[in-house]
Design a protein around this motif. Structure first.
Motif, PDB file in Angstrom:
ATOM      1  N   PRO A   1       0.807  -1.225   0.000  1.00 17.28           N
ATOM      2  CA  PRO A   1       0.000   0.000   0.000  1.00 17.28           C
ATOM      3  C   PRO A   1       0.841   1.277   0.000  1.00 17.28           C
ATOM      4  CG  PRO A   1      -0.784  -1.522   1.660  1.00 17.28           C
ATOM      5  CD  PRO A   1       0.512  -2.061   1.161  1.00 17.28           C
ATOM      6  N   PHE A   2       2.115   1.148   0.364  1.00 13.09           N
ATOM      7  CA  PHE A   2       2.923   2.357   0.485  1.00 13.09           C
ATOM      8  C   PHE A   2       3.532   2.790  -0.836  1.00 13.09           C
ATOM      9  CE2 PHE A   2       2.312   1.006   4.700  1.00 13.09           C
ATOM     10  CZ  PHE A   2       2.194   2.192   5.397  1.00 13.09           C
TER      11      PHE A   2
ATOM     12  N   ILE B   1      -1.991  10.168  -2.664  1.00 10.52           N
ATOM     13  CA  ILE B   1      -3.060   9.198  -2.920  1.00 10.52           C
ATOM     14  C   ILE B   1      -3.531   8.564  -1.621  1.00 10.52           C
ATOM     15  CG2 ILE B   1      -3.517   6.948  -3.993  1.00 10.52           C
ATOM     16  CD1 ILE B   1      -1.908   7.897  -6.374  1.00 10.52           C
TER      17      ILE B   1
ATOM     18  N   PHE C   1      -5.635  11.050   0.183  1.00  5.04           N
ATOM     19  CA  PHE C   1      -6.924  11.148  -0.503  1.00  5.04           C
ATOM     20  C   PHE C   1      -7.818   9.963  -0.147  1.00  5.04           C
ATOM     21  CE2 PHE C   1      -9.346  10.161  -4.462  1.00  5.04           C
ATOM     22  CZ  PHE C   1     -10.238  11.214  -4.365  1.00  5.04           C
ATOM     23  N   SER C   2      -7.218   8.775  -0.042  1.00  7.88           N
ATOM     24  CA  SER C   2      -8.041   7.602   0.231  1.00  7.88           C
ATOM     25  C   SER C   2      -8.622   7.648   1.646  1.00  7.88           C
ATOM     26  CB  SER C   2      -7.233   6.323   0.018  1.00  7.88           C
ATOM     27  OG  SER C   2      -6.325   6.147   1.074  1.00  7.88           O
ATOM     28  N   VAL C   3      -7.926   8.339   2.551  1.00 10.00           N
ATOM     29  CA  VAL C   3      -8.462   8.466   3.905  1.00 10.00           C
ATOM     30  C   VAL C   3      -9.759   9.271   3.878  1.00 10.00           C
ATOM     31  CG1 VAL C   3      -8.036   9.550   6.142  1.00 10.00           C
ATOM     32  CG2 VAL C   3      -6.263   8.176   5.072  1.00 10.00           C
TER      33      VAL C   3
ATOM     34  N   MET D   1     -12.042   9.112   1.683  1.00  4.92           N
ATOM     35  CA  MET D   1     -13.116   8.177   1.335  1.00  4.92           C
ATOM     36  C   MET D   1     -13.733   7.554   2.585  1.00  4.92           C
ATOM     37  SD  MET D   1     -13.126   8.116  -1.935  1.00  4.92           S
ATOM     38  CE  MET D   1     -12.522   9.785  -1.977  1.00  4.92           C
ATOM     39  N   LEU D   2     -12.872   7.332   3.555  1.00  5.45           N
ATOM     40  CA  LEU D   2     -13.294   6.635   4.761  1.00  5.45           C
ATOM     41  C   LEU D   2     -14.011   7.590   5.725  1.00  5.45           C
ATOM     42  CD1 LEU D   2     -12.795   3.689   5.627  1.00  5.45           C
ATOM     43  CD2 LEU D   2     -10.865   4.496   6.966  1.00  5.45           C
TER      44      LEU D   2
ATOM     45  N   TYR E   1      -1.748   6.575   9.163  1.00  3.70           N
ATOM     46  CA  TYR E   1      -1.887   5.817   7.923  1.00  3.70           C
ATOM     47  C   TYR E   1      -0.718   6.091   6.975  1.00  3.70           C
ATOM     48  CZ  TYR E   1      -4.232   3.618   3.972  1.00  3.70           C
ATOM     49  OH  TYR E   1      -4.542   2.805   2.919  1.00  3.70           O
TER      50      TYR E   1
ATOM     51  N   TYR F   1      -6.856  -2.633   7.516  1.00  4.87           N
ATOM     52  CA  TYR F   1      -6.750  -1.191   7.753  1.00  4.87           C
ATOM     53  C   TYR F   1      -5.954  -0.516   6.642  1.00  4.87           C
ATOM     54  CZ  TYR F   1      -4.397   2.906   9.799  1.00  4.87           C
ATOM     55  OH  TYR F   1      -3.849   4.134  10.012  1.00  4.87           O
ATOM     56  N   LEU F   2      -4.871  -1.178   6.207  1.00  2.00           N
ATOM     57  CA  LEU F   2      -4.043  -0.587   5.159  1.00  2.00           C
ATOM     58  C   LEU F   2      -4.770  -0.566   3.818  1.00  2.00           C
ATOM     59  CD1 LEU F   2      -0.467  -2.054   5.795  1.00  2.00           C
ATOM     60  CD2 LEU F   2      -1.298   0.238   6.291  1.00  2.00           C
ATOM     61  N   PHE F   3      -5.532  -1.612   3.551  1.00  5.03           N
ATOM     62  CA  PHE F   3      -6.113  -1.739   2.212  1.00  5.03           C
ATOM     63  C   PHE F   3      -7.492  -1.108   2.087  1.00  5.03           C
ATOM     64  CE2 PHE F   3      -2.753  -4.774   1.557  1.00  5.03           C
ATOM     65  CZ  PHE F   3      -2.479  -4.620   0.216  1.00  5.03           C
ATOM     66  N   LEU F   4      -8.214  -0.970   3.215  1.00  2.21           N
ATOM     67  CA  LEU F   4      -9.590  -0.513   3.136  1.00  2.21           C
ATOM     68  C   LEU F   4      -9.732   0.852   2.456  1.00  2.21           C
ATOM     69  CD1 LEU F   4     -12.456  -1.344   3.786  1.00  2.21           C
ATOM     70  CD2 LEU F   4     -12.256  -0.118   5.962  1.00  2.21           C
ATOM     71  N   PRO F   5      -9.014   1.883   2.927  1.00  6.13           N
ATOM     72  CA  PRO F   5      -9.187   3.196   2.278  1.00  6.13           C
ATOM     73  C   PRO F   5      -8.874   3.148   0.786  1.00  6.13           C
ATOM     74  CG  PRO F   5      -7.982   3.443   4.315  1.00  6.13           C
ATOM     75  CD  PRO F   5      -8.077   1.972   4.055  1.00  6.13           C
ATOM     76  N   LEU F   6      -7.805   2.426   0.436  1.00  2.00           N
ATOM     77  CA  LEU F   6      -7.425   2.363  -0.982  1.00  2.00           C
ATOM     78  C   LEU F   6      -8.496   1.638  -1.793  1.00  2.00           C
ATOM     79  CD1 LEU F   6      -3.630   1.563  -0.593  1.00  2.00           C
ATOM     80  CD2 LEU F   6      -4.631   3.709  -1.381  1.00  2.00           C
TER      81      LEU F   6
ATOM     82  N   LEU G   1     -11.700   1.457  -1.088  1.00  2.00           N
ATOM     83  CA  LEU G   1     -12.849   2.359  -1.212  1.00  2.00           C
ATOM     84  C   LEU G   1     -12.600   3.366  -2.323  1.00  2.00           C
ATOM     85  CD1 LEU G   1     -13.606   3.056   2.544  1.00  2.00           C
ATOM     86  CD2 LEU G   1     -14.968   1.696   0.956  1.00  2.00           C
ATOM     87  N   MET G   2     -11.340   3.846  -2.359  1.00  5.46           N
ATOM     88  CA  MET G   2     -10.993   4.838  -3.365  1.00  5.46           C
ATOM     89  C   MET G   2     -11.165   4.258  -4.774  1.00  5.46           C
ATOM     90  SD  MET G   2      -7.350   6.615  -3.879  1.00  5.46           S
ATOM     91  CE  MET G   2      -6.764   5.281  -4.878  1.00  5.46           C
TER      92      MET G   2
END
Lengths: 328, 360, 264
Positions: free
Chosen positions: A152-153, A159, A162-164, A166-167, A203, C23-28, C30-31
């Motif tokens: 994910p990093f 990005i 930005f994805s945070v 969404m949550l 995050y 936790y690491l993958f969820l936001p991505l 959703l995006m």
């Protein structure tokens, strides 16, 4: 280490007499052009030192130390960039400015608090994960377990921030879920608050905690844990008496790295924060933009931030890592 | 004939530590020469000086008559087989061997011929395109040897190249190394701390201790006629008897040891009565019997320890009060002997005298 | 029974690990999901799905230009930072004692200084040396940031290299230049490759340095940042998703290659 055949072998051995050898290299090194230039330098003792050290030393002095030095110099000037008719003189006013108004020092305090919270939370959350990957997962699937955390990093700072959103947005996943299961009537404001900043920071930076912790824990010999279990130590005793002290190096470097990164974040507070949560990097940035740019003040503020961060990290290293472990 | 290597008064010190002191050594072309000694005796430093990786503090080194004291390693015609082989891990076996040839500017056809020739010499033709990581220890050893031989050096230097191999393979490689040396006619300079390796392969052994040459010569004479207590104990097992000369007679000396008179060949020494001296007595020179043996030196003793080792038996024989002699005998010699009452004996020629001032 | 009781910490750790991965993958995730949403604003639940946003984005001139610009800068950064990083690592590898320690500290400095400060100091520095903001300044900033990572990766590999390899090459007739190119450099290969991939990712992800050193032409992170600030739309999700996919592919491919070379 490896078993199997080399690709060029391909099962059928290639005879040495059919292989191609490089003759070009000899043509180069025996040519006068090489012998009287690079070759001559390489033969000469000081020439070798020059070849090895010349570029790196110049680069490091100019590009690694140069900017910091330049920033320090500017922070002590009355005006910069140079303007015709205005003579820059030496002054400490830029530093004094910082202490003169709450508007200036409050954001530093805020940055400091956010960075500390993010560091503490990251340590507590990431430690078990690092331990799990380093010691519980079998050696064969360890790199896959690690890869899953690293992947994910690769996405990058913006990005991920930005994805945070969404949550945490008002119509984001969390609020919608809470409404669906009937816990809330109206959305909870999470974005543009201290919570979203802290969440976003954690995050963003947890990788910097994961890697040092992982490599420190991985180095603890398994036999040590087995031995202590054998002596009747329960999981908690083992953790407190053996794992924690032996992973201290990892904790120190992980926390330092996370703290320094959090102090220097710029995009996250802009995208995730509100007017009441502005951090010090925004303050510094404001000196470099717009019509009323005052670079020397910005430089002074940056120096203050640098000093504050480094002193904090230094103190932390002394307190936590200072008493050297006695090794057996 | 001019020696291929000459060390002239070479001295090398690291700070206050003198690694090599006043070294004078000539090596003849085509010989297998071994530098033998315990670790820290200066043998590796000597080798590295010849290779060009260390510069002597004093003195000079000549290679085929040319002064190479200050010449860098890439410009001298010697090649090293390194202790851990140092094969280039990213190059195939053939490329490794060709490395030196490529740099010399040898043309394609010749490199191809030379590399396959060398691989044939050690029967590794099938392995030309393998990487070093795909070879066994012994195979790597052979490749390293061929890589160093490929550029046709004046001298081939071998820095304890067998020490990483297991005992059995080491013995095979000793024979093979010697055969390759004879086949190619190259001068080999071999460094080791293993006396067995030195005795097996060498034409000449140079025993070094504390940065100096202790003694040099061919293996048999070095073994039979050690010049010092150090050489005597370092090369093979030995009984070193501290004694006093009581008389001399035509190349033989009579010495007193432990209440008995021993007749010993004086060798190069001319001892005088009253001199303190060491008698070197090899364990395998001792014979045991129930009756009195017909040799110059004989004495009664008791067997204190007996260890059967297959093709021989190792004994500790007590002579008089508390003096133990080590002996190696054929197992049949001691069959049925009573342990408490035997004769041991040895001839005068089987012993050598060394002056006791050399004793350490 | 007993075994299960004994392994409860293991089970707890395992569940925690998977929660963390979630936790690491969820936001991505959703995006990515929102990038298919058939509406012009970001909200949940998704409702109807569409790929119209993708069609729109791949015709977006500004987006395509930003992609090209980002790639160009990343490539230049990688090329320069690799050369300088390897060079510095070679120097540090040849030093001993305190000098080595100091050189290493200086080499790592740009990676330790907080990003904001690094950006500001570079902004001041380019003014001092009369370099205008823009492409060259961005590349310079990215190189300064990337070099320490190359140094650390290469130095780690260099320390594992048997010292005899260099001696062997010298012995066989190579001078120090030839030795470097024929022996040392190939040995460092995997580490250099890893460092290059790292440089690519660092450069293409960088925001704060680009923000301060850049001109009017945006790189991808700058473009996404500007769009987020001027109002959310699934369009942004599409851009982010595309970038995510490309970096993931590059990262996985690099990982696959390094693992294969390690097995060798």
């Amino acid at each position: 280490m490896a078993v199997g055949t080399h690709a060029a072998g391909g099962g059928i051995p290639v005879r040495a007499a059919q292989m191609k050898y490089s003759t070009g290299i000899a043509r180069v090194i025996h040519s006068p052009l090489y012998r009287y230039t690079l070759g001559a330098v390489a033969e000469w003792r000081y020439g070798r030192i020059l070849l090895l050290a010349g570029v790196p030393v110049v680069w490091m002095l100019m590009m690694h130390i140069g900017p910091i030095y330049e920033m320090l110099r500017i922070s002590l000037l009355s005006s910069y960039p140079p303007q015709p008719g205005v003579e820059a003189r030496f002054t400490l006013d830029n530093y004094a400015l910082f202490f003169s108004e709450k508007l200036y020092w409050m954001p530093l305090l805020r940055s400091f608090i956010y960075a500390s919270i993010a560091t503490a939370v990251t340590l507590v959350v990431v430690y078990p994960v690092a331990y799990y990957v380093a010691k519980v997962v079998s050696a064969g699937s360890r790199s896959r377990a690690l890869l899953l955390l690293l992947a994910p990093f690769w996405a990058g700072e913006i990005i991920r921030i930005f994805s945070v959103i969404m949550l945490l947005a008002n119509r984001g996943a969390v609020n919608v879920l809470l409404r669906e299961i009937g816990l809330t009537e109206r959305p909870i404001q999470m974005l543009y608050t201290s919570f979203s900043i802290s969440f976003g920071l954690v995050y963003m930076v947890c990788l910097y905690m994961l890697l040092p912790l992982y490599s420190a824990i991985e180095k603890i010999p398994k036999s040590l844990l087995d031995a202590s279990a054998d002596l009747g130590a329960g999981p908690f005793t083992r953790f407190r008496r053996i794992i924690l002290p032996l992973s201290r190096d990892g904790i120190v470097s992980g926390c330092s790295l996370v703290f320094l990164t959090c102090m220097g974040v710029f995009a996250a507070p802009i995208l995730l924060g509100g007017p009441t949560t502005s951090m010090f990097s925004e303050t510094i940035s404001s000196f470099f933009h717009g019509a009323s740019s005052r670079w020397p003040a910005g430089a002074a503020f940056a120096m203050i931030m640098l000093a504050a961060s480094l002193v904090t990290v230094g103190l932390f290293m002394r307190v936590v890592g200072g008493t050297k472990q006695r090794t057996f | 004939m001019e020696p291929v290597v000459q060390f002239e008064n070479v001295r090398k010190s690291f700070g206050s530590f003198v690694a090599v002191d006043n070294l004078n050594l000539n090596i003849e072309r085509g010989k297998f020469v071994t530098l033998l000694g315990p670790s820290g005796c200066g043998k590796s430093t000597t080798l590295r000086m010849l290779g060009g990786f260390e510069t002597p503090t004093e003195g000079r080194i000549l290679l085929s008559g040319r002064d190479v004291t200050m010449v860098p390693p890439n410009r001298r015609n010697v090649n090293i087989v390194f202790q851990d082989y140092a094969l280039f891990p990213h190059m195939t076996v053939a490329k490794n061997i060709a490395f030196g040839l490529e740099l010399k500017g040898v043309d394609q056809k010749q490199i191809q011929r030379r590399v396959s020739e060398l691989l044939e010499l050690v029967q590794l033709q099938e392995f030309a395109s393998r990487l070093p990581s795909e070879l066994s220890g012994g195979q790597r050893q052979r490749v390293a040897l061929m890589r160093a031989l490929a550029p046709d050096p004046d001298v081939l230097l071998l820095d304890e190249p067998l020490s990483a191999l297991d005992a059995k393979l080491r013995q095979t490689m000793q024979i093979e190394l010697k055969a390759i040396q004879e086949q190619t006619g190259k001068t080999f300079m071999f460094v080791t701390h293993d006396q067995e390796e030195a005795l097996t392969m060498s034409d000449t052994i140079v025993v070094m201790n504390n940065g100096r040459i202790e003694q040099m010569g061919d293996p048999a004479s070095l073994y039979k006629r050690p010049g010092s207590a150090f050489v005597a104990t370092f090369l093979g097992e030995t009984n070193l008897l501290r004694s006093d000369v009581v008389g001399t007679d035509a190349g033989e000396a009579a010495v007193r040891w432990n209440g008995m008179t021993i007749k010993a060949s004086a060798g190069a020494l001319s001892p005088k009565a009253g001199d303190a001296i060491y008698v070197v007595l090899r364990p395998e020179a001792i014979q045991c019997s129930a009756g009195e043996p017909g040799v110059a030196n004989r004495v009664k003793g008791r067997i204190r320890q007996r260890v059967f080792k297959g093709n021989h038996t190792s004994l500790k024989v007590e002579i008089g009060e508390g003096h133990l002699l080590n002996a190696l005998v054929h197992p049949s010699e001691v069959e049925g002997l009573s342990l408490d009452d035997i004769w041991v004996g040895w001839s005068a020629e089987a012993t050598t005298l060394i002056p006791s001032r050399n004793a350490s | 029974m007993r075994a299960m009781f004994h392994d409860w910490p293991g089970l707890a750790l395992k569940s925690f690990y998977w929660l963390f991965v979630l936790y690491l993958f969820l936001p991505l995730s959703l995006m990515v999901a929102v990038s298919f949403k058939d509406a012009s604003f970001i909200s949940f639940p998704l409702g109807n799905l569409t790929i119209d946003w993708y069609a729109k984005v791949i015709q977006d001139k500004q987006f395509l230009d930003a992609c090209l610009y980002t790639i160009m800068i990343a490539a230049a950064t990688t090329a320069i930072a690799t050369v300088i990083g390897v060079w510095i690592a070679m120097l540090i590898g040849s030093l001993r004692g305190a000098t080595q320690y100091v050189a290493f500290a200086i080499a790592c400095l740009p990676a330790v200084v907080p990003g904001m400060i690094s950006a500001i100091s570079l902004r001041i520095f380019i003014t001092t040396i009369d370099l205008p903001t823009g492409t060259v300044a961005i590349i310079l900033g990215h190189v300064v940031h990337a070099v320490p990572f190359v140094v650390v990766m290469v130095l780690t590999r260099l320390r594992s290299m048997p010292g005899n390899l260099v001696d062997a090459a010298r012995d066989l007739g190579a001078d120090s230049t030839v030795t470097f190119f024929r022996v040392t450099l190939p040995y460092l290969g995997p580490a250099i490759f890893g460092g290059m991939i790292f440089c690519l990712l660092l450069s293409s992800d960088d925001f704060v340095r680009t923000f301060f050193l850049g001109g009017y032409r945006p790189t991808l992170p700058m473009l996404i940042f500007a769009r987020v600030q001027s109002g959310m739309s699934p369009e942004i999700n599409v851009m982010a998703t595309l970038v995510l996919v490309v970096t993931a592919v590059v990262g996985l491919y690099a990982e696959y290659l390094t693992r294969r070379s390690r097995i060798r």
